[in-house]
Scaffold this active site. Structure first.
Site, PDB file in Angstrom:
ATOM      1  N   GLU A 117       7.561  15.328  -4.870  1.00 34.13           N
ATOM      2  CA  GLU A 117       7.317  14.099  -5.048  1.00 34.13           C
ATOM      3  C   GLU A 117       6.773  13.851  -6.456  1.00 34.13           C
ATOM      4  O   GLU A 117       6.460  14.628  -7.170  1.00 34.13           O
ATOM      5  CB  GLU A 117       6.065  13.265  -4.133  1.00 34.13           C
ATOM      6  CG  GLU A 117       6.507  13.459  -2.607  1.00 34.13           C
ATOM      7  CD  GLU A 117       5.396  12.652  -1.633  1.00 34.13           C
ATOM      8  OE1 GLU A 117       4.365  12.801  -1.879  1.00 34.13           O
ATOM      9  OE2 GLU A 117       5.585  12.205  -0.560  1.00 34.13           O
ATOM     10  N   HIS A 241       2.123   1.333  -5.299  1.00 36.32           N
ATOM     11  CA  HIS A 241       3.642   2.201  -4.880  1.00 36.32           C
ATOM     12  C   HIS A 241       4.736   1.525  -5.682  1.00 36.32           C
ATOM     13  O   HIS A 241       5.045   0.197  -5.422  1.00 36.32           O
ATOM     14  CB  HIS A 241       3.574   2.381  -3.511  1.00 36.32           C
ATOM     15  CG  HIS A 241       4.654   3.480  -3.155  1.00 36.32           C
ATOM     16  ND1 HIS A 241       5.982   3.368  -3.390  1.00 36.32           N
ATOM     17  CD2 HIS A 241       4.314   4.493  -2.599  1.00 36.32           C
ATOM     18  CE1 HIS A 241       6.289   4.476  -3.085  1.00 36.32           C
ATOM     19  NE2 HIS A 241       5.599   5.079  -2.336  1.00 36.32           N
ATOM     20  N   ARG A 288       3.129   7.935 -10.107  1.00 39.00           N
ATOM     21  CA  ARG A 288       3.320   6.539  -9.358  1.00 39.00           C
ATOM     22  C   ARG A 288       3.163   5.086 -10.562  1.00 39.00           C
ATOM     23  O   ARG A 288       3.650   4.308 -10.689  1.00 39.00           O
ATOM     24  CB  ARG A 288       2.261   6.265  -8.348  1.00 39.00           C
ATOM     25  CG  ARG A 288       3.160   6.944  -7.048  1.00 39.00           C
ATOM     26  CD  ARG A 288       2.302   6.640  -5.779  1.00 39.00           C
ATOM     27  NE  ARG A 288       2.992   7.302  -5.032  1.00 39.00           N
ATOM     28  CZ  ARG A 288       2.574   7.676  -3.810  1.00 39.00           C
ATOM     29  NH1 ARG A 288       1.349   7.320  -3.346  1.00 39.00           N
ATOM     30  NH2 ARG A 288       3.043   8.455  -2.920  1.00 39.00           N
ATOM     31  N   HIS A 349      -1.245  -0.040  -2.942  1.00 35.32           N
ATOM     32  CA  HIS A 349      -0.748   0.977  -1.988  1.00 35.32           C
ATOM     33  C   HIS A 349      -2.268   1.637  -1.730  1.00 35.32           C
ATOM     34  O   HIS A 349      -2.341   2.110  -0.452  1.00 35.32           O
ATOM     35  CB  HIS A 349       0.259   1.780  -2.574  1.00 35.32           C
ATOM     36  CG  HIS A 349       0.714   3.179  -1.643  1.00 35.32           C
ATOM     37  ND1 HIS A 349       1.171   2.658  -0.407  1.00 35.32           N
ATOM     38  CD2 HIS A 349       0.669   4.266  -1.751  1.00 35.32           C
ATOM     39  CE1 HIS A 349       1.586   3.991   0.233  1.00 35.32           C
ATOM     40  NE2 HIS A 349       1.381   4.739  -0.597  1.00 35.32           N
ATOM     41  N   ARG A 384      -4.189   8.150  -8.214  1.00 40.74           N
ATOM     42  CA  ARG A 384      -3.832   9.473  -7.132  1.00 40.74           C
ATOM     43  C   ARG A 384      -2.472   9.936  -7.393  1.00 40.74           C
ATOM     44  O   ARG A 384      -1.651   9.432  -7.483  1.00 40.74           O
ATOM     45  CB  ARG A 384      -3.868   8.822  -5.674  1.00 40.74           C
ATOM     46  CG  ARG A 384      -3.600   9.660  -4.748  1.00 40.74           C
ATOM     47  CD  ARG A 384      -3.674   8.925  -3.384  1.00 40.74           C
ATOM     48  NE  ARG A 384      -2.302   8.159  -3.236  1.00 40.74           N
ATOM     49  CZ  ARG A 384      -1.859   7.975  -2.224  1.00 40.74           C
ATOM     50  NH1 ARG A 384      -1.971   8.763  -1.102  1.00 40.74           N
ATOM     51  NH2 ARG A 384      -0.694   7.043  -2.182  1.00 40.74           N
TER      52      ARG A 384
HETATM   53  C1  FAD Z   1       2.823   2.879   4.012  1.00 41.58           C
HETATM   54  C2  FAD Z   1       1.661   4.195   3.506  1.00 41.58           C
HETATM   55  C3  FAD Z   1       2.366   5.469   3.412  1.00 41.58           C
HETATM   56  C4  FAD Z   1       1.461   6.616   3.000  1.00 41.58           C
HETATM   57  N1  FAD Z   1       1.907   7.507   2.720  1.00 41.58           N
HETATM   58  C5  FAD Z   1       1.113   8.837   2.454  1.00 41.58           C
HETATM   59  C6  FAD Z   1       1.562   9.932   2.333  1.00 41.58           C
HETATM   60  O1  FAD Z   1       2.676  10.455   2.634  1.00 41.58           O
HETATM   61  N2  FAD Z   1       0.709  11.094   2.152  1.00 41.58           N
HETATM   62  C7  FAD Z   1      -0.858  10.738   1.701  1.00 41.58           C
HETATM   63  O2  FAD Z   1      -1.622  11.520   1.324  1.00 41.58           O
HETATM   64  N3  FAD Z   1      -0.975   9.237   1.596  1.00 41.58           N
HETATM   65  C8  FAD Z   1      -0.616   8.373   2.174  1.00 41.58           C
HETATM   66  N4  FAD Z   1      -0.902   7.152   2.188  1.00 41.58           N
HETATM   67  C9  FAD Z   1      -2.398   6.858   2.147  1.00 41.58           C
HETATM   68  C10 FAD Z   1      -3.054   7.555   3.391  1.00 41.58           C
HETATM   69  O3  FAD Z   1      -2.545   7.040   4.429  1.00 41.58           O
HETATM   70  C11 FAD Z   1      -4.282   6.925   3.434  1.00 41.58           C
HETATM   71  O4  FAD Z   1      -5.063   7.039   2.066  1.00 41.58           O
HETATM   72  C12 FAD Z   1      -5.108   7.772   4.574  1.00 41.58           C
HETATM   73  O5  FAD Z   1      -4.548   7.729   5.722  1.00 41.58           O
HETATM   74  C13 FAD Z   1      -6.462   7.044   4.800  1.00 41.58           C
HETATM   75  O6  FAD Z   1      -7.139   7.657   5.884  1.00 41.58           O
HETATM   76  P1  FAD Z   1      -8.703   6.952   6.278  1.00 41.58           P
HETATM   77  O7  FAD Z   1      -8.893   7.884   7.358  1.00 41.58           O
HETATM   78  O8  FAD Z   1      -9.546   6.956   5.243  1.00 41.58           O
HETATM   79  O9  FAD Z   1      -8.381   5.434   6.645  1.00 41.58           O
HETATM   80  P2  FAD Z   1      -7.296   4.775   7.629  1.00 41.58           P
HETATM   81  O10 FAD Z   1      -6.395   5.568   8.045  1.00 41.58           O
HETATM   82  O11 FAD Z   1      -6.885   3.407   6.971  1.00 41.58           O
HETATM   83  O12 FAD Z   1      -8.332   4.361   8.855  1.00 41.58           O
HETATM   84  C14 FAD Z   1      -9.331   3.396   8.706  1.00 41.58           C
HETATM   85  C15 FAD Z   1      -9.830   3.087  10.204  1.00 41.58           C
HETATM   86  O13 FAD Z   1     -11.239   2.245   9.920  1.00 41.58           O
HETATM   87  C16 FAD Z   1     -10.846   1.026  10.769  1.00 41.58           C
HETATM   88  N5  FAD Z   1     -11.870   0.078  10.472  1.00 41.58           N
HETATM   89  C17 FAD Z   1     -11.641  -0.565   9.163  1.00 41.58           C
HETATM   90  N6  FAD Z   1     -12.875  -1.542   9.160  1.00 41.58           N
HETATM   91  C18 FAD Z   1     -13.329  -1.695  10.189  1.00 41.58           C
HETATM   92  C19 FAD Z   1     -14.631  -2.392  10.669  1.00 41.58           C
HETATM   93  N7  FAD Z   1     -15.049  -3.400   9.982  1.00 41.58           N
HETATM   94  N8  FAD Z   1     -14.854  -1.685  12.005  1.00 41.58           N
HETATM   95  C20 FAD Z   1     -14.141  -0.800  12.534  1.00 41.58           C
HETATM   96  N9  FAD Z   1     -13.286  -0.180  12.131  1.00 41.58           N
HETATM   97  C21 FAD Z   1     -13.000  -0.540  11.317  1.00 41.58           C
HETATM   98  C22 FAD Z   1      -9.211   0.949  10.922  1.00 41.58           C
HETATM   99  O14 FAD Z   1      -9.215   0.009  11.979  1.00 41.58           O
HETATM  100  C23 FAD Z   1      -8.888   2.239  10.875  1.00 41.58           C
HETATM  101  O15 FAD Z   1      -9.105   2.812  12.240  1.00 41.58           O
HETATM  102  C24 FAD Z   1      -0.104   6.211   2.646  1.00 41.58           C
HETATM  103  C25 FAD Z   1      -0.558   4.997   3.141  1.00 41.58           C
HETATM  104  C26 FAD Z   1       0.380   3.949   3.391  1.00 41.58           C
HETATM  105  C27 FAD Z   1      -0.202   2.323   3.688  1.00 41.58           C
END
Ligand code: FAD
Length: 395
Positions: A117, A241, A288, A349, A384
Site C-alpha cells: 500500500e 482517502h 495518502r 477517512h 497515518r
Molecule cells: C472504508 C474503510 C476502510 C478502512 N480500511 C482500513 C484498512 O484496510 N486498514 C486499517 O488499518 N484501517 C482501515 N480503516 C480504518 C479502521 O477501520 C479504523 O480506524 C478502525 O477500525 C477503528 O476501530 P475502532 O475500534 O477504534 O472504532 P470503530 O471500529 O469505528 O468502532 C467504534 C464503535 O463505537 C461505537 N460507538 C460510537 N459512539 C458511541 C456511543 N456514543 N455510544 C455507544 N457506542 C458508540 C460504534 O457504534 C462502534 O461500535 C478503514 C476505515 C474505513 C471507514
C-alpha cells in the site's frame, strides 16, 4: 435502574472487542460490559478493506523499515517510542487474531499473501480478500459471544462520562466512575458504573459531507471526553482517502482500497493523462496525504469533478481474487473495469488525533482508558500510514 461492572467498554469495533476478550481471558471473574450504540457489528472496523500492516517476513522486511515508513508518513510529528512499540508488538497481536480464528489470505506455498500500500517500502499488508475488517469483526464477536463474563448491550448509546467534572470543573484530580447510557428500547438513561471505563468509540468521518466512514462515526467518545475536561490532541489531522468512488449516491462513499493502486491501478485525469509523476517519485504509491492533495490540485486546475482510477491493463482474474467486493460494486453500478475507468475523489477517512493517551491507553483522568481511532497516541503524527490503524487498535 443501575448497572454495576468491573469494566465498561464503550464501542464494539476492533479496539473495544479485543480489549474485552483480553480482559475476560485474564480476569475470568470480572464483570465486563460492552455498550454500543447501533447493531454490535456496525463500526469502521467492519468496512476496513486493505488489511493490517505487520512485519511478518523478517527476511525481506524489517521492523526498522516499518518504523521508518511510519515516521516518514507522519511528517515529523510521530512519537518515535510509540511507533516502535506498535511496530514491534505487531506480530504478537497479529498471531492472537489468528488464534481467535481470523483468516488471512495465504499463497499456494502456505506463506501469507502480503499486499503493498501507499507509503510502505515493502509488501507487508496482511488481508482477507478486500473484506479484512468484516472478517475481523465477525470473528471477534464470536469470541465475545462465547465469553459468559462479557455482557454485550447493542442499541445502547453512551451520552456522558460519570466524573466529578459536573461538580468541580477546576479540579485536576477527577476520577471516572462509568457512563450514562441511553437504552434505545426502553428509552431510559441508565448509569453504568465501573472500576475501569474504556472509550473505543472510533472516528469522526461523518462530520464531513464526503466520507468513507459509516454513520456511527460521529466522534461521540471524543466529545464526551472533551466535556469531562480530558486532554484531546491533534484534532486538526484528518486523513483524506484519495480514492473514494465519485457519484455514489450513498452515505458513506464507497472506498476503492489503496491496495488497488498497490496492485497496479493508475490515476489519470479526464483526458486520460497520468499526473502523479508531477507530485512524487513514488507516483500512485505515495502516501495518502500526497495523493489526496495531488488529486485536489488537479481538480482545482481543471475544474473537473473527479479523476479516474485505471484498472483496464490489470489481470482481471487476479483482480477478482483480490478485490471481489470492489468488483461486485463496479458491476452493480455498471462500470466494466476492462473498458472503463473508475471515477474517484478524496473523502474524509481517518482521524489521527483524539483523546490523548499514554502507551498504556491511560487518559488524563484516573480509571478512564481509550484505544483505537478515538485516541491520540502519537503513532500517526500528521498522517497515518495505510493499514497502521487496525494494528494500533490491537496493540
Ligand atoms: C472504508 C474503510 C476502510 C478502512 N480500511 C482500513 C484498512 O484496510 N486498514 C486499517 O488499518 N484501517 C482501515 N480503516 C480504518 C479502521 O477501520 C479504523 O480506524 C478502525 O477500525 C477503528 O476501530 P475502532 O475500534 O477504534 O472504532 P470503530 O471500529 O469505528 O468502532 C467504534 C464503535 O463505537 C461505537 N460507538 C460510537 N459512539 C458511541 C456511543 N456514543 N455510544 C455507544 N457506542 C458508540 C460504534 O457504534 C462502534 O461500535 C478503514 C476505515 C474505513 C471507514
Amino acid at each position: 435502574m443501575k448497572s454495576e461492572f468491573d469494566f465498561l467498554i464503550i464501542g464494539s469495533g476492533i479496539a473495544g472487542l479485543t480489549y474485552a476478550i483480553k480482559v475476560a481471558n485474564q480476569l475470568p471473574n470480572a464483570k465486563i460490559a460492552i455498550v454500543t450504540k447501533a447493531d454490535e457489528k456496525e463500526s469502521n472496523t467492519k468496512y476496513a478493506q486493505g488489511g493490517i500492516a505487520v512485519v511478518i517476513d523478517e527476511i525481506s522486511d524489517s521492523y526498522e523499515q516499518h518504523v521508518n515508513d511510519t515516521l516518514k508518513s507522519g511528517d515529523g510529528l510521530c512519537k518515535k517510542e510509540i511507533v516502535e512499540i506498535v511496530v514491534n508488538e505487531g506480530p504478537q497481536r497479529f498471531n492472537e487474531l489468528v488464534e481467535w480464528g481470523v483468516n488471512f489470505d495465504k499463497q499456494k506455498d502456505g506463506e501469507y499473501n502480503l499486499g503493498l500500500e501507499g507509503g510502505h517500502s515493502k509488501n507487508r499488508i496482511l488481508h482477507h480478500k478486500d473484506i479484512t475488517g468484516f472478517e475481523i469483526e465477525e470473528t471477534l464477536l464470536k469470541q465475545v459471544y462465547k465469553n459468559a463474563n462479557i455482557h454485550l448491550f447493542s442499541e445502547h448509546f453512551a451520552i456522558d462520562l460519570i466524573t466529578e467534572h459536573h461538580l468541580d470543573s477546576k479540579s485536576e484530580n477527577h476520577l471516572c466512575y462509568g457512563a450514562y447510557i441511553f437504552d434505545a428500547a426502553t428509552q431510559e438513561i441508565i448509569p453504568f458504573t465501573s472500576k475501569i471505563t474504556l472509550l473505543a468509540t472510533g472516528g469522526i468521518g461523518q462530520v464531513y459531507q464526503n466520507t468513507t466512514n459509516p454513520t456511527i462515526a460521529t466522534g461521540d467518545g471524543i466529545a464526551m471526553a472533551y466535556r469531562a475536561k480530558i486532554k484531546i490532541e491533534s484534532m486538526e489531522f484528518i486523513q483524506f482517502h484519495p480514492t473514494a468512488l465519485y457519484h455514489s449516491t450513498t452515505n458513506p462513499s464507497f472506498l476503492i482500497s489503496e491496495a488497488v493502486r498497490g496492485f497496479g491501478a493508475l490515476l489519470r485525469d479526464k483526458s486520460g493523462e497520468l499526473f502523479m509523476h508531477h507530485y512524487d517519485d513514488r507516483k500512485e504509491l505515495a502516501s495518502r496525504d500526497i495523493v489526496s492533495r495531488a488529486i485536489d490540485s488537479e481538480l482545482k486546475k481543471s475544474g473537473d469533478e473527479c479523476v479516474y482510477l485505471d484498472c483496464r491493463h490489470l489481470n482481471m482474474t487476479q483482480f477478482k481474487k483480490h478485490f471481489p467486493n470492489i468488483l461486485q460494486k463496479m458491476q452493480e453500478i455498471g462500470i466494466d473495469l476492462k473498458k472503463e475507468m473508475i471515477p474517484v475523489v478524496p473523502a474524509a477517512h481517518y482521524l489521527c488525533g483524539g483523546i490523548s493517551v499514554n502507551e498504556f491507553g491511560q487518559s488524563s483522568i484516573q480509571n478512564l482508558y481509550a484505544c483505537g481511532e478515538c485516541t491520540y497516541t502519537g503513532l500517526h503524527g500528521a498522517n497515518r500510514l495505510a493499514s497502521n490503524s487496525l494494528l494500533e487498535a490491537l496493540v
